[in-house]
Design an enzyme around this catalytic site. Sequence first.
Site, PDB file in Angstrom:
ATOM      1  N   SER A  22       1.295  17.037   1.947  1.00 28.26           N
ATOM      2  CA  SER A  22       2.606  17.673   1.860  1.00 28.26           C
ATOM      3  C   SER A  22       3.325  17.164   0.618  1.00 28.26           C
ATOM      4  O   SER A  22       2.771  17.259  -0.481  1.00 28.26           O
ATOM      5  CB  SER A  22       3.413  17.417   3.138  1.00 28.26           C
ATOM      6  OG  SER A  22       4.617  18.160   3.137  1.00 28.26           O
ATOM      7  N   THR A  23       4.499  16.586   0.747  1.00 22.64           N
ATOM      8  CA  THR A  23       5.272  16.125  -0.406  1.00 22.64           C
ATOM      9  C   THR A  23       4.465  15.137  -1.245  1.00 22.64           C
ATOM     10  O   THR A  23       3.986  14.130  -0.731  1.00 22.64           O
ATOM     11  CB  THR A  23       6.572  15.455   0.060  1.00 22.64           C
ATOM     12  OG1 THR A  23       7.239  16.316   0.976  1.00 22.64           O
ATOM     13  CG2 THR A  23       7.477  15.158  -1.121  1.00 22.64           C
ATOM     14  N   HIS A  48       1.241  21.721   2.410  1.00 30.41           N
ATOM     15  CA  HIS A  48       2.550  22.317   2.672  1.00 30.41           C
ATOM     16  C   HIS A  48       3.201  22.668   1.342  1.00 30.41           C
ATOM     17  O   HIS A  48       3.348  21.808   0.468  1.00 30.41           O
ATOM     18  CB  HIS A  48       3.467  21.332   3.396  1.00 30.41           C
ATOM     19  CG  HIS A  48       2.959  20.907   4.736  1.00 30.41           C
ATOM     20  ND1 HIS A  48       3.397  19.754   5.355  1.00 30.41           N
ATOM     21  CD2 HIS A  48       2.055  21.462   5.584  1.00 30.41           C
ATOM     22  CE1 HIS A  48       2.786  19.632   6.529  1.00 30.41           C
ATOM     23  NE2 HIS A  48       1.963  20.656   6.687  1.00 30.41           N
ATOM     24  N   MET A 140       5.870  14.261   4.125  1.00 31.78           N
ATOM     25  CA  MET A 140       6.989  13.987   5.028  1.00 31.78           C
ATOM     26  C   MET A 140       6.666  14.488   6.435  1.00 31.78           C
ATOM     27  O   MET A 140       6.000  15.512   6.592  1.00 31.78           O
ATOM     28  CB  MET A 140       8.231  14.698   4.494  1.00 31.78           C
ATOM     29  CG  MET A 140       9.544  14.268   5.110  1.00 31.78           C
ATOM     30  SD  MET A 140      10.927  15.131   4.288  1.00 31.78           S
ATOM     31  CE  MET A 140      10.703  14.562   2.593  1.00 31.78           C
ATOM     32  N   ASP A 143       2.887  15.889  10.622  1.00 33.31           N
ATOM     33  CA  ASP A 143       1.824  16.878  10.759  1.00 33.31           C
ATOM     34  C   ASP A 143       0.482  16.239  10.392  1.00 33.31           C
ATOM     35  O   ASP A 143       0.361  15.559   9.382  1.00 33.31           O
ATOM     36  CB  ASP A 143       2.095  18.074   9.839  1.00 33.31           C
ATOM     37  CG  ASP A 143       1.135  19.229  10.088  1.00 33.31           C
ATOM     38  OD1 ASP A 143       0.543  19.297  11.184  1.00 33.31           O
ATOM     39  OD2 ASP A 143       0.996  20.079   9.189  1.00 33.31           O
TER      40      ASP A 143
END
Length: 202
Positions: A22-23, A48, A140, A143
């Site tokens: 993600s991030t 993401h 973040m 997940d």
Amino acid sequence: MKRPTDSSKSNKDSKIIIIGSSTGGVDALSTILKRFPADCPPTVIVQHTGEDFGGGLIDLLSRLCPARVVAAQNGLVLESGLVCIAAGYRQHLELSSGTPLRARLTEGPPVSGHVPSVDKVFLSARPIASRVVAAVLTGMGRDGAEGLLALRQAGAATFVQDERSSVVYGMPRAAWQLGAAQRQVPLVRMASTLLGASSIQK
């Protein structure tokens, strides 16, 4: 010119690498994939990202990675030398457990707050866990934590990116605290760790 994948090659017994991020994941994936060989194990990634950024991510990683990088497609055969990425989708990416192994896109509500969800792709791989090498990278939230735990309990090799090299240590921390990963790995060693667990030498 990238080597085309051999569609006749069976993936019945090959290892498969599954990555969730993600991030900070774009840079992390770039670092990892540029170290993958052209004949890397079938690799599936959920990143993401915003809906408008998926195509750009595929283009970027395709330029960096010696293997063939493609957007996830329903029914896509997952074979050596192929990196399949779901980013910016409104569908979940899952794996079929038939032969040959294929990707499938499914409708559904967010899982762990996301569509596509890392947990969703991990959980779909439980029937072939003995063949799976999975990792949760920087990001973040949480997940991927539950799915990674399920894979580890089913026999997969599981890893998370370490705190020092993560832009955001949320997803790796959640998975590590849950006992879902065998080891925390610095980003610079993640490619060799994944390939080594897949019995592929750099």
